[in-house]
Design a protein around this motif. Structure first.
Motif, short mmCIF file in Angstrom:
data_model
loop_
_atom_site.label_atom_id
_atom_site.label_comp_id
_atom_site.label_asym_id
_atom_site.label_seq_id
_atom_site.Cartn_x
_atom_site.Cartn_y
_atom_site.Cartn_z
N THR A 294 0.91 -1.15 0.10
CA THR A 294 0.06 -0.09 -0.04
C THR A 294 0.81 1.25 -0.13
O THR A 294 1.76 1.36 0.60
CB THR A 294 -0.94 -0.06 1.22
N GLY A 295 0.42 2.32 -0.50
CA GLY A 295 1.27 3.64 -0.69
C GLY A 295 2.27 3.48 -1.68
O GLY A 295 2.39 2.44 -2.44
N ASP A 296 2.88 4.50 -1.46
CA ASP A 296 4.10 4.74 -2.64
C ASP A 296 5.18 5.40 -1.82
O ASP A 296 6.08 6.23 -2.32
CB ASP A 296 3.83 5.77 -3.61
N ASP A 297 5.71 4.81 -0.78
CA ASP A 297 6.62 5.13 -0.08
C ASP A 297 7.83 4.87 -0.45
O ASP A 297 8.14 3.45 -0.81
CB ASP A 297 6.58 4.56 1.49
N PRO A 298 8.67 5.69 -1.08
CA PRO A 298 10.18 5.34 -1.68
C PRO A 298 11.20 4.37 -0.65
O PRO A 298 11.79 3.53 -1.24
CB PRO A 298 10.79 6.40 -1.93
N ARG A 304 14.60 3.11 -4.85
CA ARG A 304 14.27 4.92 -4.25
C ARG A 304 14.77 5.03 -3.26
O ARG A 304 14.88 6.26 -2.79
CB ARG A 304 12.72 5.13 -4.78
N THR A 305 14.71 4.14 -2.27
CA THR A 305 15.07 4.31 -0.84
C THR A 305 16.38 4.99 -0.57
O THR A 305 16.52 6.16 0.13
CB THR A 305 14.94 3.13 -0.14
N TRP A 306 17.39 5.12 -1.43
CA TRP A 306 18.69 5.71 -1.00
C TRP A 306 18.64 7.11 -1.76
O TRP A 306 19.61 7.91 -1.61
CB TRP A 306 19.79 4.86 -1.43
N GLN A 307 17.90 7.21 -2.68
CA GLN A 307 17.65 8.44 -3.26
C GLN A 307 17.14 9.49 -2.33
O GLN A 307 17.58 10.68 -2.51
CB GLN A 307 16.74 8.32 -4.64
N LEU A 308 16.60 8.97 -1.50
CA LEU A 308 16.14 10.20 -0.36
C LEU A 308 17.49 10.57 0.08
O LEU A 308 17.50 11.98 0.38
CB LEU A 308 15.23 9.56 0.89
N GLU A 356 37.55 13.65 1.54
CA GLU A 356 37.43 13.24 2.74
C GLU A 356 36.03 13.66 3.18
O GLU A 356 35.48 12.81 4.01
CB GLU A 356 38.46 13.89 3.50
N ALA A 357 35.63 14.86 3.23
CA ALA A 357 34.14 15.19 3.49
C ALA A 357 32.93 14.22 2.81
O ALA A 357 31.89 14.01 3.49
CB ALA A 357 34.09 16.68 3.31
N ALA A 358 33.37 14.00 1.58
CA ALA A 358 32.34 13.30 0.80
C ALA A 358 32.35 11.92 1.33
O ALA A 358 31.16 11.28 1.71
CB ALA A 358 32.54 13.28 -0.76
N LEU A 359 33.47 11.34 1.63
CA LEU A 359 33.38 9.96 2.18
C LEU A 359 32.87 9.85 3.60
O LEU A 359 31.99 9.10 4.12
CB LEU A 359 34.63 9.38 2.12
N THR A 360 33.20 10.82 4.32
CA THR A 360 32.72 11.14 5.64
C THR A 360 30.91 11.06 5.77
O THR A 360 30.16 10.28 6.61
CB THR A 360 33.23 12.26 6.66
N ALA A 361 30.48 11.82 4.67
CA ALA A 361 29.06 11.99 4.52
C ALA A 361 28.49 10.48 4.34
O ALA A 361 27.35 10.01 4.84
CB ALA A 361 28.72 12.91 3.59
N LEU A 362 29.10 9.76 3.35
CA LEU A 362 28.43 8.34 2.93
C LEU A 362 28.66 7.46 4.18
O LEU A 362 27.65 6.93 4.42
CB LEU A 362 29.29 7.79 1.82
N LEU A 363 29.49 7.27 4.81
CA LEU A 363 29.84 6.67 6.09
C LEU A 363 28.69 7.18 7.19
O LEU A 363 27.92 6.31 7.86
CB LEU A 363 31.05 6.67 6.72
N ASP A 364 28.62 8.28 7.40
CA ASP A 364 27.65 8.82 8.48
C ASP A 364 26.40 8.50 8.06
O ASP A 364 25.06 8.25 8.85
CB ASP A 364 27.64 10.43 8.43
N HIS A 365 25.75 8.37 6.76
CA HIS A 365 24.46 8.00 6.40
C HIS A 365 24.40 6.50 5.90
O HIS A 365 23.39 6.15 5.37
CB HIS A 365 24.19 8.95 5.13
N SER A 366 25.33 5.58 6.61
CA SER A 366 25.14 4.21 6.25
C SER A 366 25.08 3.75 4.90
O SER A 366 24.43 2.87 4.58
CB SER A 366 23.91 3.72 7.09
N LEU A 367 25.77 4.67 4.06
CA LEU A 367 25.97 4.26 2.43
C LEU A 367 27.17 3.51 2.14
O LEU A 367 27.24 3.23 1.28
CB LEU A 367 25.69 5.34 1.76
N GLY A 368 27.95 3.35 3.33
CA GLY A 368 29.08 2.61 3.09
C GLY A 368 29.60 2.13 4.52
O GLY A 368 29.08 3.06 5.61
N VAL A 383 23.51 -4.05 -3.98
CA VAL A 383 22.20 -3.54 -4.30
C VAL A 383 22.11 -1.98 -4.35
O VAL A 383 21.44 -1.47 -5.15
CB VAL A 383 20.93 -4.15 -3.36
N LEU A 384 22.66 -1.61 -3.23
CA LEU A 384 22.76 -0.01 -3.04
C LEU A 384 23.82 0.60 -4.52
O LEU A 384 23.15 1.48 -5.21
CB LEU A 384 23.74 0.35 -2.11
N LEU A 385 24.74 -0.08 -4.85
CA LEU A 385 25.60 0.20 -5.99
C LEU A 385 24.77 -0.05 -7.48
O LEU A 385 24.81 1.09 -8.08
CB LEU A 385 26.79 -0.45 -5.77
#
Length: 725
Positions: A294-298, A304-308, A356-368, A383-385
Motif C-alpha cells: 500500500t502507498g508509494d513510500d520510496p 528509490r530508498t537511497w535516493q532520499l 574526505e568530507a564526501a566519504l565521511t558523509a557516505l559513512l555517516d548516512h550508512s551508505l558505506g 544492491v545500493l551500488l
C-alpha cells in the motif's frame, strides 16, 4: 473600525489605502481541533501513535534475537531513562526490529507503545504533539504549543515524564538528526525508553545514547526470509544462492520473496529469478515485488530508498558525496582501500580536497562502512551500488568510468618489483574486473587499457608471492576481455602468458606448459619470434620445462631467449640479465665447470654494474651463483654468498616469501655440506613447514623440500661431488 484575526492571521493598521494579501500555509503543527482527535481538521495529523506506521510486516523476523534480547531486558526491567539508536543502511530492517520490539513491549510486557514518524519536521512535530495528546495534554496546552506560545517539545516530555505507566517511544526514520536536535525532541525520561531508527551512524549525533548497528542477515537467515515468503519457489539451497546475489539485504529479500509469492499465471522458481537477476534491469526486477504494498513510500523500493539520502546531500550542499557514491558504483561491491580515493585523479568527479568530507558523509548516512582488512577500506552494498548505477545520468557514465580506471591505474605499481606480501594489491583485483566487465560493452581501446592495468596488477601480485591471486586476476581478466577484443589481441595474449607463469608457481605444470605453448605460438605467428611479448612467454615456458623434467628443451629455449633478448633489448637490460641468471640454475656441474673464467660465472658483477647491488635481478643472480658454487663442490663460497643473499631477501620480502624459502633451502644444504647437519635439518624443518602452509602438501616445491628433509634427517643425503678437472 474593528478588526479580528483568526488562527494564525494578523491585523494590519494603515493610515492610507493599502492592499495586503496574506497567504496562510497550514501544516500538522498549526492546524487541527484537538490533538487527541486524530485527523480532526488536519490531514497531516497521524492516524495513530499507538500503532506502528510501517509497510509490510515480516512473516518472521530473522536473526535479530541478540539485539531484541538486549532491548527486551531493558524493557522488562521496568526502568526508563535509556535511549537506544538502531542505525544501518536503508533497507537493512531497522524498522522491522523496532516493530517487533514494539509488539513485545505492548503485548507481552504491558507497556504503553508510542510510534512517531521522524522522517521530516512536520511529521515529527505532529506526531509528538499527538503523543502529548495521548498522554493527557489539554486543548489549551496543545494550542499554545502549536502557536509557539510554549515549547512544543517541553509539553511532550512533561507529559511523558508524568505518565504513570512505563512506556516505549519509537522515533522511526530519524535520518536527519538535526531535526531532533533543533527542537530538542530527543530526550531521556525515567518513565520510559526511547528507540530511534536512523541511517545516521556517527556517534556525535546521539550523545548519551546506546548505539546498535543493524546489518545484513547471515546466509541461512537470509535464505529463510525467501522461503518464508515464497515457500514453494525452491529449496533452501537455492534460496541461499539468491540471497547472496541480493547481498542478504532484508528489503531486497522481502521484495524478491513478495514478487515470487504473488505470481499466479506463470510462477517463477528461485533459479528462474536468479537468471533474470543477471540481466541489466536488476533493480527494476527487485522492485516489482512491491506491487502489492500500500502507498508509494520510496523507502519500500531498493531503486528509490537511497535516493532520499542523495537528495538530502544536494539540499545540504554536499554534491561531492553524490559524485563519490556514483564513482564507487562503477566498482565492485567489495572492500576498496580508501587510499585509492586520496589521489588527484579523483578530480574529474569531485575536488580532491572534498573527498574526505564526501566519504565521511557516505559513512555517516550508512551508505558505506569502513572495513579493516589489514588495510583501511570502504565497502558499499551491492544492491545500493546497482541502484545508484541505474539512476546515474547516462552522460556522466564515461567520466565516472574513466576516473575509476585512472584511480586504479595509479594504485598499481608502475613497475612491479619483488617484495613482501601487500594485502592492498589483492583488494584492487575485484574492482578492476568489475570495470573490465563494464568496459567490454564500450570502446575496444578502453577495454585494452583496463586489461593492461589488470595484467600489471597480476604481475605485482605474482612478485609478492601471491600466486593464487595473480592467477585468478590474470585468468579472469583475459577471459572477460577476450569477449570484446578477441583471442588474438596483444593485451589478451599478454594476460594469458601471465596466467601461465602463475600456474607454474602454483605447481600446475601441465596446465602451465599447455597454456604457454599455445600463447607463444600465437604471439610468434602474429608478432614474430623476437617480439618482447613472445620472448616473455618463451622465458616463462623454459621455467616450466626446467622444473618438469624437460631440461634439454628448457636449455635450448633459454639459450635462444638470452641471444634474442641481447639483440632486441640489449645486454644490460634487466630481462636479458634475468634470462642469463636463469642459465645458472639449469646447468650441470660439468657444464658449469666449462664456464669457468667465462662471463656466466661473472654475471653477478655485471648485474651490480648495470643495475646496482640491491636490484632484484642482481640478488637473483647472486642467489643462482651461490647455487652454481655449491654444484661445483665449493660449499664454503656458496655458504658465504647465500647467507648474504638471505639477509637481503628477508629485509625486503619477509620470512615467508617463496624466494626466501628457496634461498634458505640452499643454505640448509651448504650448512650440511660443511658438516653442520643439525643446522641443515633445523632450516629444512622450518622451510618444509612454511611451504606446506603456503603452497600445500602436494606442491612440487613442498615435495622436494620434504624429501630433502627426510634425507638429511636419516643421514642419506650427500653433497654433490666435485666435478673432475
Amino acid at each position: 473600525m474593528a478588526g479580528r484575526a483568526e488562527d494564525s492571521g494578523r491585523v494590519y493598521q494603515a493610515s492610507g489605502d493599502q492592499f495586503i494579501t496574506e497567504h496562510h500555509h497550514h501544516d500538522a503543527g498549526a492546524a487541527g481541533d484537538r490533538a487527541g482527535s486524530p485527523g480532526a481538521g488536519c490531514s497531516g495529523w497521524p492516524d495513530s501513535v499507538r500503532r506502528p506506521a510501517i509497510g509490510r510486516v515480516p512473516v518472521v523476523l530473522r536473526d535479530r534475537a541478540e539485539v531484541l534480547t538486549r532491548l527486551r531486558e531493558a524493557l522488562g526491567s521496568g526502568r526508563g531513562g535509556a535511549v537506544y539508536v538502531l542505525h544501518g543502511m536503508g533497507g537493512c530492517g531497522k524498522t522491522a526490529v523496532a516493530h517487533d520490539l514494539f509488539r513485545i513491549a505492548t503485548r507481552e510486557l504491558g507497556r504503553v507503545g508510542l510510534w512517531v514518524n521522524a522522517a521530516d519536521r512536520a511529521s515529527l512535530r505532529s506526531g509528538m504533539l499527538a503523543v502529548a495528546a495521548d498522554r493527557g495534554a489539554g486543548d489549551g496546552e496543545l494550542q499554545a504549543a502549536r502557536h509557539g506560545y510554549r515549547p512544543a517539545s517541553d509539553l511532550v516530555w512533561d507529559r511523558l515524564d508524568r505518565t504513570p505507566e512505563p512506556w516505549l517511544l519509537v522515533l522511526d526514520n530519524a535520518d536527519d538528526p538535526a531535526i531532533l536536535r533543533d527542537g530538542s525532541w530527543l530526550r531521556d525520561s525515567p518513565g520510559g525508553i526511547v528507540v530511534v531508527t536512523t541511517r545516521r551512524a556517527a556517534a556525535r549525533w546521539w550523545p548519551g545514547a546506546q548505539l546498535q548497528h543493524i546489518g545484513v542477515l547471515p546466509p541461512e537467515d537470509a535464505a529463510r526470509v525467501l522461503c518464508d515468503l515464497a515457500p514453494h519457489s525452491g529449496t533452501l539451497e537455492q534460496a541461499t544462492r539468491i540471497a547472496e546475489r541480493l547481498g542478504r539485504l532484508p528489503l531486497a529479500l522481502t521484495l524478491a520473496g513478495g514478487f515470487l509469492a504473488q505470481q499466479v499465471i506463470d510462477p517463477w522458481t528461485l533459479d528462474t529469478y536468479g537468471r533474470h537477476l543477471e540481466e541489466d534491469q536488476r533493480v527494476d526486477l527487485i522492485d516489482q515485488g512491491a506491487d502489492g504494498l500500500t502507498g508509494d513510500d520510496p523507502r519500500h523500493l531498493v531503486g528509490r530508498t537511497w535516493q532520499l539520502t542523495l537528495d538530502s546531500f544536494e539540499a545540504h550542499g554536499l554534491p561531492e558525496a553524490v559524485g563519490l557514491l556514483r564513482l564507487l558504483a562503477r566498482l565492485a561491491a567489495e572492500p576498496l582501500p580508501v587510499s585509492v580515493l586520496n589521489r588527484r585523479e579523483v578530480g574529474a568527479v569531485l575536488p580532491p580536497a572534498r573527498a574526505e568530507a564526501a566519504l565521511t558523509a557516505l559513512l555517516d548516512h550508512s551508505l558505506g562502512q569502513l572495513v579493516d582488512l589489514g588495510v583501511r577500506c570502504v565497502q558499499c552494498h551491492g544492491v545500493l551500488l546497482d541502484s545508484v548505477t541505474a539512476a546515474t545520468p547516462v552522460q556522466d557514465a564515461p567520466v565516472l568510468d574513466a576516473t575509476a580506471v585512472r584511480l586504479l591505474d595509479a594504485s598499481v605499481p608502475a613497475q612491479p618489483d619483488a617484495g613482501p606480501y601487500d594485502p592492498r594489491l589483492r583488494l584492487l583485483a575485484p574492482h578492476l574486473l568489475a570495470l573490465l566487465r563494464r568496459s567490454c560493452a564500450g570502446e575496444a581501446a578502453t577495454t585494452a587499457y583496463v586489461l593492461a592495468v589488470a595484467t600489471r596488477l597480476a604481475v605485482a601480485l605474482h612478485r609478492t608471492g601471491d600466486y593464487l591471486s595473480a592467477w585468478e586476476t590474470a585468468g579472469a581478466a583475459a577471459a572477460l576481455a577476450e569477449r570484446a577484443l578477441g583471442p588474438d589481441h596483444r593485451a589478451v595474449l599478454a594476460a594469458r602468458s601471465r596466467t601461465g607463469r602463475s600456474l607454474f608457481r602454483l605447481g600446475r605444470y601441465d596446465e602451465a606448459e599447455d597454456l604457454l605453448r599455445r600463447t607463444r605460438a600465437t604471439q610468434r605467428r602474429l608478432f614474430g619470434d623476437r617480439d618482447p611479448d613472445t620472448l616473455d612467454s618463451r622465458h616463462a615456458l623454459q621455467l616450466v620445462l626446467g622444473n618438469h623434467g624437460k631440461r634439454e628443451q628448457a636449455i635450448s629455449l633459454l639459450r635462444s631467449t638470452v641471444a634474442d633478448r641481447d639483440l632486441v633489448l640489449g645486454p644490460a637490460h634487466p630481462s636479458t640479465l634475468r634470462s642469463r641468471a636463469s642459465m645458472l640454475t639449469l646447468l650441470t656441474a660439468s657444464e658449469l665447470a666449462a664456464e669457468e673464467g667465462g662471463p656466466l660465472l661473472e654475471l653477478a658483477g655485471d648485474c651490480v654494474r648495470h643495475l646496482g647491488p640491491e636490484h632484484t635481478v642482481t640478488l637473483a643472480a647472486r642467489h643462482n651463483h651461490a647455487r652454481a658454487l655449491f654444484v661445483l663442490g665449493r660449499p664454503t663460497g656458496a655458504d658465504e654468498e647465500i647467507r648474504q643473499v638471505i639477509e637481503a631477501y628477508e629485509q625486503r620480502f619477509g620470512a615467508d616469501h617463496p624466494t626466501v624459502l628457496s634461498a634458505r633451502q640452499l643454505r640448509a644444504q651448504t650448512a650440511a655440506a660443511l658438516g653442520d647437519r643439525e643446522t641443515g635439518v633445523a632450516i629444512m624443518t622450518d622451510v618444509t613447514a612454511r611451504r606446506e602452509q603456503n603452497l600445500g602438501g602436494d606442491h612440487h616445491f613442498t615435495r622436494v623440500s620434504r624429501a630433502l628433509l627426510e634425507a638429511m634427517s636419516d643421514g642419506t643425503w650427500q653433497p654433490p661431488p666435485v666435478p673432475p678437472g
